[in-house]
Write an enzyme that holds these catalytic residues in place. Structure first.
Site, PDB file in Angstrom:
ATOM      1  N   ASP A 190      -2.000 -17.442   5.959  1.00 58.18           N
ATOM      2  CA  ASP A 190      -2.983 -18.247   5.451  1.00 58.18           C
ATOM      3  C   ASP A 190      -3.242 -19.055   6.618  1.00 58.18           C
ATOM      4  O   ASP A 190      -4.539 -19.266   6.760  1.00 58.18           O
ATOM      5  CB  ASP A 190      -2.565 -18.888   4.279  1.00 58.18           C
ATOM      6  CG  ASP A 190      -1.042 -19.401   4.260  1.00 58.18           C
ATOM      7  OD1 ASP A 190      -0.351 -19.055   5.329  1.00 58.18           O
ATOM      8  OD2 ASP A 190      -0.859 -20.188   3.434  1.00 58.18           O
ATOM      9  N   LYS A 229       3.955 -13.736   6.063  1.00 54.30           N
ATOM     10  CA  LYS A 229       4.453 -14.793   4.918  1.00 54.30           C
ATOM     11  C   LYS A 229       5.795 -14.818   4.593  1.00 54.30           C
ATOM     12  O   LYS A 229       6.295 -14.903   3.407  1.00 54.30           O
ATOM     13  CB  LYS A 229       3.416 -14.325   3.566  1.00 54.30           C
ATOM     14  CG  LYS A 229       3.484 -15.513   2.603  1.00 54.30           C
ATOM     15  CD  LYS A 229       2.219 -16.673   3.056  1.00 54.30           C
ATOM     16  CE  LYS A 229       2.263 -17.647   2.039  1.00 54.30           C
ATOM     17  NZ  LYS A 229       1.515 -18.960   2.357  1.00 54.30           N
ATOM     18  N   TYR A 258       0.869  -1.163  -0.039  1.00 50.72           N
ATOM     19  CA  TYR A 258       0.075  -0.063   0.116  1.00 50.72           C
ATOM     20  C   TYR A 258       0.877   1.261  -0.080  1.00 50.72           C
ATOM     21  O   TYR A 258       0.149   2.202   0.226  1.00 50.72           O
ATOM     22  CB  TYR A 258      -0.923  -0.042   1.347  1.00 50.72           C
ATOM     23  CG  TYR A 258      -2.206  -0.998   1.014  1.00 50.72           C
ATOM     24  CD1 TYR A 258      -2.072  -2.070   0.402  1.00 50.72           C
ATOM     25  CD2 TYR A 258      -3.362  -0.686   1.826  1.00 50.72           C
ATOM     26  CE1 TYR A 258      -2.966  -3.039   0.654  1.00 50.72           C
ATOM     27  CE2 TYR A 258      -4.275  -1.504   1.885  1.00 50.72           C
ATOM     28  CZ  TYR A 258      -4.183  -2.908   1.192  1.00 50.72           C
ATOM     29  OH  TYR A 258      -5.320  -3.627   1.019  1.00 50.72           O
ATOM     30  N   ASP A 280      -5.339  -5.149   6.607  1.00 52.96           N
ATOM     31  CA  ASP A 280      -6.520  -4.975   6.165  1.00 52.96           C
ATOM     32  C   ASP A 280      -7.286  -6.026   5.800  1.00 52.96           C
ATOM     33  O   ASP A 280      -8.696  -6.035   6.222  1.00 52.96           O
ATOM     34  CB  ASP A 280      -6.088  -4.257   4.637  1.00 52.96           C
ATOM     35  CG  ASP A 280      -7.342  -3.399   3.919  1.00 52.96           C
ATOM     36  OD1 ASP A 280      -8.238  -3.285   4.697  1.00 52.96           O
ATOM     37  OD2 ASP A 280      -7.241  -2.857   2.783  1.00 52.96           O
TER      38      ASP A 280
END
Ligand code: NAD
Length: 361
Positions: free
Chosen positions: A224, A191, A124, A248
């Protein structure tokens, strides 16, 4: 002395929920000196920007903003007013509590999560390269030269950028919040198994910061797996700290755990300024219909009152909101058993019901 606050109604359903929220905040008895400033798509024509400079200047003066949602046109190359606001005021921490209240229709009970989302970097950061531009060609050249990867020129790019400094301050924010609010655990979400460099740096920095807070439990989760864990056993988690994009997504997931976006509040906090706003967007299809739930913005108002050290008013407003929710009578369609429930009330009627409760205590 009244509190000077910049009030940004936003667009879509923003002005309706902002007006409802302003009314309940004033009904707490706290005095406000509102500086109302417009932002959103309509400002583009007038000022050439969705976020006119005068909005930023106002918040620099008042130090506190209360904001309705602002529409971001998809894929038009126009930068989001929300992202711009957070960047220009360096509102680096996005704090999004997700708590179940009695009466909310949720599959879960006793959810009490705090999402701490990094607000300035990651995908972002707004560093993007348009297909077919000289800048993009140059970047493709550099990538080919330095990595050996020849990428398709018929492509666009958004850069994922994570720094030690921004990671340190967001993870410290999460631990400081945990300490100040008697929370037991901080979980860093990443991640790093795939994005070994950018998320790897986030994770390594989080580990380092965690050592400075031996009184608070610390662990990490891959994003995840985190999604699955939150759906299966959310009670295991407490404060989550995440880079921007995962933050987000997980905050919307958490809003789903507690009964929807209509009751999910948020705050964007920096070292000098703070802007409070609901998690949800401008829900433009309902604009002007006196239909959507103003409670997410009202709960954001509760967070703002606490920030302004108006603790008693914050507790009273929170109590009034929870009573209205628990009774289930004067609530909008999203809090009814079915969305087409004819007993659902409108945005301004929710404000009336909350004010009536506030007048009792
Ligand atoms: P949205 O949150 O506006 O709406 C999605 C759906 O959620 C709505 O159609 C509605 O069914 C429900 N909903 C949302 N708010 C509600 C409320 N207060 N009460 C009851 N139901 C509610 O998400 P979107 O449609 O993806 O986004 C619309 C616009 O808002 C986009 O332009 C997006 O960029 C923008 N947006 C702005 C902000 C912000 O200003 N901080 C945040 C998210 C999205």
């Amino acid at each position: 002395m009244p509190h000077a606050v910049t009030l940004i109604p936003g667009d879509g359903t923003g002005p309706e929920i902002t007006e409802a929220t302003r009314r309940v905040l004033e009904a707490t008895g706290v005095q406000f000196d509102w500086d109302v400033r417009q932002a959103g798509a309509e400002m583009l024509e007038k000022y050439g920007a969705v976020l006119p400079d005068e909005v930023i200047e106002s918040i620099k003066r008042t130090k506190v903003g209360l904001k309705g949602p602002i529409t971001t046109p998809v894929g038009k190359g126009q930068r989001s007013a929300n992202v711009t606001l957070r960047k220009r005021l360096d509102l680096y921490a996005n704090l999004r509590p997700a708590k179940t209240y009695q009466g909310l229709r949720s599959r879960y009970e006793n959810i009490d999560l705090i999402i701490v989302r990094e607000n300035t970097e990651d995908l972002y950061a707004g560093i993007e390269f348009q297909r077919g531009t000289p800048e993009q060609e140059e970047i493709l050249e550099i990538i080919a030269r330095t990595t050996g990867h020849r990428l398709d020129p018929n492509s666009a790019m958004s850069m994922k950028y994570i720094s030690v400094a921004a990671t340190r301050r967001i993870v410290k924010f999460a631990f400081e919040y945990a300490r100040a609010n008697s929370r037991r655990k901080v979980t860093a979400v990443h991640k790093a198994n795939i994005m070994r460099l950018s998320d790897g740096l986030f994770l390594a920095t989080a580990h380092e910061v965690a050592k400075e807070y031996p009184d608070i439990q610390y662990e990490d989760r891959i994003v995840d797996n985190m999604c699955m864990q939150l759906v299966q056993k959310p009670e295991l988690y407490d404060v989550l700290v995440l880079p921007n994009l995962y933050g987000d997504i997980i905050s919307d997931l958490s809003a789903g755990l507690i009964g929807g976006l209509g009751v999910a509040p948020g705050a964007n906090i920096g070292s000098q300024y703070a802007v409070f706003e609901p998690v949800h967007g401008s829900a433009p299809k309902y604009a002007g219909q006196n239909k959507v739930n103003p409670m997410a913005m009202m709960f954001s108002g509760v967070m703002m009152l606490r920030h302004l050290c108006e603790r008693d008013a914050a507790s009273r407003l929170e109590k009034a909101l929870t009573q209205v929710i628990a009774e289930g009578k004067n609530v909008t369609y999203d809090l009814k058993p079915r969305p087409d429930d004819p007993t659902a009330v409108g945005t301004s009627q929710v404000a009336d019901a909350v004010i009536e409760k506030l007048q009792r205590f």
